[in-house]
Design a protein around this motif. Structure first.
Motif, mmCIF file in Angstrom:
data_model
loop_
_atom_site.group_PDB
_atom_site.id
_atom_site.type_symbol
_atom_site.label_atom_id
_atom_site.label_comp_id
_atom_site.label_asym_id
_atom_site.label_seq_id
_atom_site.Cartn_x
_atom_site.Cartn_y
_atom_site.Cartn_z
ATOM 1 N N ARG A 127 62.913 25.579 50.682
ATOM 2 C CA ARG A 127 62.671 25.841 49.274
ATOM 3 C C ARG A 127 61.160 25.973 49.076
ATOM 4 N NH1 ARG A 127 66.961 27.967 47.854
ATOM 5 N NH2 ARG A 127 66.471 27.656 45.646
ATOM 6 N N TYR A 128 60.752 26.339 47.856
ATOM 7 C CA TYR A 128 59.335 26.590 47.592
ATOM 8 C C TYR A 128 58.995 26.115 46.184
ATOM 9 C CZ TYR A 128 55.437 29.428 45.806
ATOM 10 O OH TYR A 128 54.292 29.850 45.184
ATOM 11 N N LEU A 129 57.863 25.429 46.064
ATOM 12 C CA LEU A 129 57.411 24.972 44.748
ATOM 13 C C LEU A 129 55.955 25.342 44.531
ATOM 14 C CD1 LEU A 129 57.830 23.400 42.118
ATOM 15 C CD2 LEU A 129 57.161 21.315 43.341
ATOM 16 N N ASP A 130 55.717 26.097 43.470
ATOM 17 C CA ASP A 130 54.366 26.487 43.062
ATOM 18 C C ASP A 130 53.916 25.522 41.982
ATOM 19 O OD1 ASP A 130 52.056 27.628 42.110
ATOM 20 O OD2 ASP A 130 52.939 29.585 41.644
ATOM 21 N N THR A 131 53.141 24.507 42.359
ATOM 22 C CA THR A 131 52.714 23.511 41.374
ATOM 23 C C THR A 131 51.677 24.092 40.417
ATOM 24 O OG1 THR A 131 50.948 22.606 42.785
ATOM 25 C CG2 THR A 131 53.151 21.653 43.011
ATOM 26 N N GLY A 132 50.933 25.092 40.876
ATOM 27 C CA GLY A 132 49.970 25.733 39.989
ATOM 28 C C GLY A 132 50.662 26.390 38.812
ATOM 29 N N ALA A 133 51.857 26.931 39.051
ATOM 30 C CA ALA A 133 52.625 27.550 37.967
ATOM 31 C C ALA A 133 53.012 26.515 36.919
ATOM 32 C CB ALA A 133 53.873 28.227 38.527
ATOM 33 N N GLN A 134 53.242 25.282 37.352
ATOM 34 C CA GLN A 134 53.573 24.226 36.396
ATOM 35 C C GLN A 134 52.383 23.920 35.492
ATOM 36 O OE1 GLN A 134 54.865 21.158 39.155
ATOM 37 N NE2 GLN A 134 57.013 21.680 38.796
ATOM 38 N N TYR A 135 51.188 23.881 36.074
ATOM 39 C CA TYR A 135 49.999 23.645 35.254
ATOM 40 C C TYR A 135 49.739 24.814 34.322
ATOM 41 C CZ TYR A 135 48.922 19.388 37.763
ATOM 42 O OH TYR A 135 48.993 18.121 38.260
ATOM 43 N N ARG A 136 50.009 26.022 34.794
ATOM 44 C CA ARG A 136 49.885 27.193 33.929
ATOM 45 C C ARG A 136 50.927 27.137 32.815
ATOM 46 N NH1 ARG A 136 47.285 31.838 35.242
ATOM 47 N NH2 ARG A 136 45.948 31.778 37.083
ATOM 48 N N ALA A 137 52.118 26.670 33.146
ATOM 49 C CA ALA A 137 53.190 26.609 32.152
ATOM 50 C C ALA A 137 52.862 25.639 31.022
ATOM 51 C CB ALA A 137 54.506 26.210 32.822
ATOM 52 N N ILE A 138 52.348 24.493 31.376
ATOM 53 C CA ILE A 138 52.025 23.521 30.330
ATOM 54 C C ILE A 138 50.810 23.995 29.530
ATOM 55 C CG2 ILE A 138 50.460 21.975 31.625
ATOM 56 C CD1 ILE A 138 52.071 19.628 30.371
ATOM 57 N N THR A 139 49.894 24.725 30.190
ATOM 58 C CA THR A 139 48.752 25.304 29.480
ATOM 59 C C THR A 139 49.220 26.370 28.505
ATOM 60 O OG1 THR A 139 47.281 24.886 31.365
ATOM 61 C CG2 THR A 139 46.567 26.546 29.770
ATOM 62 N N TRP A 140 50.132 27.225 28.954
ATOM 63 C CA TRP A 140 50.693 28.264 28.082
ATOM 64 C C TRP A 140 51.379 27.642 26.876
ATOM 65 C CZ3 TRP A 140 56.129 29.585 27.565
ATOM 66 C CH2 TRP A 140 56.342 30.729 26.767
ATOM 67 N N TRP A 141 52.105 26.557 27.095
ATOM 68 C CA TRP A 141 52.779 25.872 25.983
ATOM 69 C C TRP A 141 51.745 25.340 24.992
ATOM 70 C CZ3 TRP A 141 52.744 21.170 23.618
ATOM 71 C CH2 TRP A 141 53.811 20.883 22.767
ATOM 72 N N MET A 142 50.666 24.738 25.499
ATOM 73 C CA MET A 142 49.611 24.214 24.618
ATOM 74 C C MET A 142 49.027 25.334 23.763
ATOM 75 S SD MET A 142 49.064 20.862 25.332
ATOM 76 C CE MET A 142 49.658 19.734 26.614
ATOM 77 N N LEU A 143 48.700 26.447 24.386
ATOM 78 C CA LEU A 143 48.126 27.575 23.661
ATOM 79 C C LEU A 143 49.111 28.139 22.637
ATOM 80 C CD1 LEU A 143 46.458 29.415 26.681
ATOM 81 C CD2 LEU A 143 45.247 28.230 24.827
ATOM 82 N N SER A 144 50.374 28.222 23.014
ATOM 83 C CA SER A 144 51.404 28.783 22.133
ATOM 84 C C SER A 144 51.716 27.884 20.948
ATOM 85 C CB SER A 144 52.694 29.037 22.925
ATOM 86 O OG SER A 144 52.475 29.941 23.982
ATOM 87 N N ASN A 145 51.424 26.599 21.107
ATOM 88 C CA ASN A 145 51.746 25.649 20.046
ATOM 89 C C ASN A 145 50.520 25.126 19.312
ATOM 90 O OD1 ASN A 145 54.869 24.794 20.105
ATOM 91 N ND2 ASN A 145 54.214 25.332 22.189
ATOM 92 N N GLY A 146 49.422 25.834 19.456
ATOM 93 C CA GLY A 146 48.243 25.508 18.664
ATOM 94 C C GLY A 146 47.496 24.260 19.069
ATOM 95 N N VAL A 147 47.702 23.789 20.296
ATOM 96 C CA VAL A 147 46.970 22.607 20.758
ATOM 97 C C VAL A 147 45.599 23.064 21.269
ATOM 98 C CG1 VAL A 147 46.936 20.690 22.402
ATOM 99 C CG2 VAL A 147 49.106 21.441 21.398
ATOM 100 N N ASP A 148 44.551 22.395 20.847
ATOM 101 C CA ASP A 148 43.202 22.718 21.291
ATOM 102 C C ASP A 148 43.052 22.274 22.741
ATOM 103 O OD1 ASP A 148 40.513 23.042 21.813
ATOM 104 O OD2 ASP A 148 39.816 21.907 20.063
ATOM 105 N N VAL A 149 43.013 23.222 23.667
ATOM 106 C CA VAL A 149 42.988 22.871 25.084
ATOM 107 C C VAL A 149 41.683 22.217 25.505
ATOM 108 C CG1 VAL A 149 44.656 24.649 25.724
ATOM 109 C CG2 VAL A 149 42.221 25.198 25.707
ATOM 110 N N ASN A 150 40.663 22.286 24.657
ATOM 111 C CA ASN A 150 39.395 21.629 24.958
ATOM 112 C C ASN A 150 39.306 20.228 24.361
ATOM 113 O OD1 ASN A 150 38.109 23.825 26.420
ATOM 114 N ND2 ASN A 150 38.103 24.908 24.461
ATOM 115 N N ASP A 151 40.379 19.813 23.694
ATOM 116 C CA ASP A 151 40.465 18.467 23.125
ATOM 117 C C ASP A 151 41.370 17.645 24.030
ATOM 118 O OD1 ASP A 151 41.030 16.146 21.705
ATOM 119 O OD2 ASP A 151 41.242 17.154 19.774
#
Length: 248
Positions: free
Chosen positions: A38-62
């Motif tokens: 099997r294969y797991l891209d952990t970087g994609a998980q960090y991108r996914a949570i970042t995308w969610w933050m941006l999509s939901n108006g969370v200030d990623v610099n806070d």
């Protein structure tokens, strides 16, 4: 790319770390496919949570705001090396997480301890539950997430080679100039290597592979051989559940 009839020992864990542009993703997926893992891209998980933050108006610099929201999204990672999809709250995020906006914000989000703790546990759970063995790709797998992996590989390449590869990947989409791409990669390296929690680093017992002068096929063959050699030297390798649990 054809899948060879080679196999890895049951439940073997392979940790592949390194900075962007070293061929990490292509190598990891191909090695998993060749060895029936099997294969797991952990970087994609960090991108996914970042995308969610941006999509939901969370200030990623806070950092405090990111920490508060870290547990909210439901992230599910596919582990098929031929089609490693990822969903966030049930929505396919495979494409959206690769935008330049996410790329620019992911280091800041990844540096937040609550984010790393949440995703590290998720990564260990996936490794623990995968009975057929797995290749886990990231930046802190061999040092933090799965320090007892059967094999640890750290891929490197010169900044120039990495920039050329990344510019080629982006061509026709959001391609920046080669110099700008190189600067962005170096900036990302500094952020990932300098963060206080689980920085990008080579594990002491990792095999370093410099991919600068190698073709992708050569890198893949090199890592496949390393897996086979590790299995031959450690025939008891592969007790995923026990070792993933010890890493927790």
């Amino acid at each position: 790319m054809e899948t060879a009839a080679r196999t890895a020992p049951a439940a073997v864990i392979v940790a592949i770390d390194g900075p962007s542009g070293t061929g990490k993703s292509s190598t990891s997926k191909a090695v998993a496919a060749k060895l029936g893992l099997r294969y797991l891209d952990t970087g994609a998980q960090y991108r996914a949570i970042t995308w969610w933050m941006l999509s939901n108006g969370v200030d990623v610099n806070d950092a405090a705001a990111v920490a508060t929201a870290a547990a909210k999204p439901t992230i599910v990672s596919g582990t098929d090396p031929g089609c490693p999809a990822i969903t966030v709250d049930g929505a396919d995020a495979t494409g959206p997480i690769r935008t330049r906006e996410v790329t620019a914000a992911v280091s800041a989000v990844s540096a937040v301890p609550e984010v790393r703790a949440r995703l590290t546990e998720l990564q260990r759970q996936i490794a623990r539950s995968t009975r057929s063995g797995i290749v886990v790709e990231g930046r802190d797998i061999g040092t933090t997430v799965l320090p007892d992996a059967d094999l640890k590989v750290f891929l490197t390449a010169s900044p120039e080679a990495r920039a050329a590869r990344r510019s080629g990947e982006l061509k026709g989409k959001e391609a920046a100039g080669l110099a700008a791409t190189r600067e962005a990669l170096i900036k990302r390296d500094a952020a990932d290597s300098g963060r206080k929690v689980s920085p990008l680093a080579k594990a002491e017992d990792a095999h370093e592979v410099d991919t600068t002068e190698l073709t992708l096929e050569q890198v893949i063959e090199c890592v496949v051989t390393l897996v086979e050699n590790a299995a031959a030297q450690h025939p008891s390798a592969g007790n995923t559940a026990d070792r993933a649990g010890q890493s927790a």
